[in-house]
Design an enzyme around this catalytic site. Structure first.
Site, PDB file in Angstrom:
ATOM      1  N   ASP A 253       0.831  -1.197   0.000  1.00 40.05           N
ATOM      2  CA  ASP A 253       0.000   0.000   0.000  1.00 40.05           C
ATOM      3  C   ASP A 253       0.876   1.262   0.000  1.00 40.05           C
ATOM      4  O   ASP A 253       1.955   1.284   0.599  1.00 40.05           O
ATOM      5  CB  ASP A 253      -0.878  -0.022   1.268  1.00 40.05           C
ATOM      6  CG  ASP A 253      -1.843   1.141   1.328  1.00 40.05           C
ATOM      7  OD1 ASP A 253      -2.650   1.278   0.397  1.00 40.05           O
ATOM      8  OD2 ASP A 253      -1.786   1.917   2.312  1.00 40.05           O
ATOM      9  N   GLU A 288       1.468  -0.330  -5.000  1.00 35.93           N
ATOM     10  CA  GLU A 288       0.535   0.740  -5.358  1.00 35.93           C
ATOM     11  C   GLU A 288       1.267   2.068  -5.283  1.00 35.93           C
ATOM     12  O   GLU A 288       1.555   2.567  -4.204  1.00 35.93           O
ATOM     13  CB  GLU A 288      -0.650   0.763  -4.375  1.00 35.93           C
ATOM     14  CG  GLU A 288      -1.632   1.883  -4.665  1.00 35.93           C
ATOM     15  CD  GLU A 288      -2.256   2.543  -3.436  1.00 35.93           C
ATOM     16  OE1 GLU A 288      -3.333   3.132  -3.580  1.00 35.93           O
ATOM     17  OE2 GLU A 288      -1.667   2.479  -2.334  1.00 35.93           O
TER      18      GLU A 288
END
Ligand code: CA
Ligand code: CA
Ligand code: CA
Length: 559
Positions: A253, A288
């Site tokens: 993330d 990401e």
């Protein structure tokens, strides 16, 4: 005499068959002699029928992103859980690549599963646990076993940029600073600094008037000091813990925010990726990094397998605009260049392609719930080389509005039977029932979006070189609406052609230079009837002339 008689019988039978098989309109409008030849040519045999599909044994996979919270509730508390997810594994993949009975994806990305005070769980308080609403560690282990039994790999969201402000170590760090001015304990784990004024995205430590902590998202998400050895040691323990539980990899993330004063995102990944490989040589990692272009390409220098290809996703992304502007040729050229660039930084780079995720408005919404466009977009993004990521419910055409919660609403298993369906996340009132119905309804409808996704994945599993290949060239048909390219893997070539026009049927001339003796090995027509229906519009290839109806896709191979 006998022979010619039987030929005559066959001829008469054929004519009878052809005429009984065609529609009323054609019977009345076409004369017998001209009608016979064109209708014989139109006789259709589904090219994917009977072709063997093979299960993936490598990192090239069709991923399915699941928000456990909204997927399937097993105990009636309205919140999705691992027992519920396990009960739906047969929908995802029944373990037989030739059953034709499932979605057919062979990998799952689970959004965060660790204990957290927020419903989305992107800020956790314990990196070694399962959020109690999702079930127990035993439930997770049972799920992992069942997924692996079916050949489904599982990656979990790993949020290393920040913790929850309720994480015990962050609470201790703040106490040590404010009570004892102690910066040598837990304070080393997070990014703290003294400042006369509040820096943007930094937050005041309670009990002090000049100490701030970094929190790029908000104050509830204090950021780890990624350059500190003590933090890196802890991250290694966390990765080992989950690898020992059987996970096949991690989705990282917020890679963008890995960059801090003394460390860039690529530098951190250069440490992290090999560190994970120490515990699992074939680990798969996808990052990401939500920006366009250069930074993402640089991240590949770390050796990481994949970085999400954000500039092609979302309502303003290149897949959406290719579908909306019917610009197929340009899209294929651009993506070929992008994939070549990431391979310059990592020869084993696997592009990670998607059209929407849990942070973006759902694709059915930005395609105006126009079924043909949703189908066209799916065929487009999933048939490029690399790993494709379907966001749960995308295959049903679930919709959303702009708020985050609306992008993460309950999976619609049926529009009449509420079994397993979760309750809406907080603050959401719309329930986003897809136009084509839930899973149960769409399975019954041969023309549904769900069945189109299933067909695309079957085609990929029948032709492993599609996802594993490199685009060696794009084919210019001198028509901006047609996108075409050739991929090659292990000397095997596949040519994929998309007609992105919503209106025109295209007649394209294939030459020997493009592909030797091409034949159709898979077809997808987004408009009209189910592909298996003999009255549906079909793609044909006769004497080097490829005829493609609006919004259609063909996979060609050398004979
Ligand atoms: Ca539950
Ligand atoms: Ca299957
Ligand atoms: Ca950070």
């Amino acid at each position: 005499m006998k022979k010619s008689f039987s030929v005559l019988i066959i001829f008469l039978l054929t004519v009878t068959f052809v005429f009984s098989g065609c529609g009323k309109e054609e019977q009345s409008s076409s004369g017998a002699s001209s009608g016979v030849s064109s209708q014989v040519a139109a006789e259709y045999k589904d090219p994917i029928k009977g072709v063997q599909a093979v299960a993936s044994k490598d990192k090239i996979r069709n991923y399915y992103e699941v928000f456990v919270y909204s997927f399937c509730d097993s105990n009636g508390d309205g919140i999705g859980d691992f027992k519920g997810l396990t009960s739906k594994l047969d929908y995802i993949n029944d373990g037989d690549p030739n059953s034709g009975n499932d979605l057919g994806v062979d990998a799952l990305w689970l959004m965060p599963i660790m204990p957290s005070p927020s419903y989305h769980k992107y800020n956790c308080t314990d990196y070694y646990g399962i959020h109690p609403e999702y079930g127990t560690m035993e439930d997770f282990e049972e799920f992992m076993e069942e997924a692996h039994k079916r050949g489904v790999e599982v990656i979990i969201d790993l949020v290393l940029n920040h913790a929850s402000s309720q994480h015990p170590w962050f609470i201790k760090a703040c106490q040590e600073i404010s009570n004892d001015n102690n910066w040598d304990g837990y304070a080393r784990y997070f990014n703290f600094k003294k400042s006369d004024t509040k820096p943007p995205h930094w937050w005041l430590v309670t009990g002090t008037d000049d100490v701030y902590y970094e929190g790029n998202f908000h104050g509830g998400m204090p950021e780890w000091n990624l350059a500190a050895d003590c933090v890196r040691d802890e991250f290694k323990k966390i990765m080992k813990f989950w690898i020992d539980k059987g996970v096949d990899g991690f989705r990282l993330d917020a890679v963008k925010y890995f960059t801090q004063e003394d460390c860039t995102s690529t530098e951190f990944l250069k440490w992290l990726y090999p560190a994970a490989k120490e515990y699992k040589e074939d680990i798969y990692m996808v990052g990401e990094h939500w920006v366009n272009g250069a930074d993402v390409i640089e991240n590949y220098e770390s050796g990481i397998d994949s970085m999400f290809n954000f500039s092609y996703s979302d309502s303003g992304g290149k897949f959406a605009s290719a579908v909306n502007m019917s610009s197929g040729a340009k899209l294929c050229k651009t993506l070929k260049e992008y994939q070549a660039r990431i391979r310059e930084n990592n020869p084993d780079a696997i592009d990670a392609l998607f059209i929407s995720n849990h942070d973006q408005v759902r694709s059915a919404t930005y395609f105006g719930q126009i079924l043909e466009k949703e189908k066209m977009a799916a065929a487009l993004y999933m048939l490029f080389p690399g790993n494709s990521y379907i966001y749960y419910g995308e295959e049903l055409g679930m919709t959303s509005i702009e708020t985050d919660e609306s992008k993460r609403t309950p999976m619609i298993w049926s529009t009449t039977d509420k079994t397993g369906i979760t309750e809406l996340p907080p603050t959401i009132v719309n329930d986003n029932i897809p136009k084509g119905g839930g899973v149960a309804e769409q399975l019954e409808d041969g023309n549904s979006l769900l069945n189109y996704y299933r067909r695309i994945i079957t085609i990929k599993n029948q032709n492993p070189e599609i996802a594993r290949g490199k685009i060696i060239k794009t084919i210019d048909f001198d028509d901006s609406e047609v996108g075409a390219f050739i991929t090659e893997n292990d000397g095997k070539q596949v040519m994929i052609v998309h007609n992105l026009s919503g209106e025109s049927t295209k007649t394209l001339t294939l030459t020997e230079e493009m592909l030797k003796n091409p034949s159709i090995c898979a077809d997808l027509v987004a408009s009209g009837k189910p592909q298996s229906d003999k009255d549906a519009e079909h793609i044909t290839l006769t004497d080097g002339k490829l005829v493609m109806p609006p919004y259609s896709t063909v996979v060609l191979k050398a004979k």
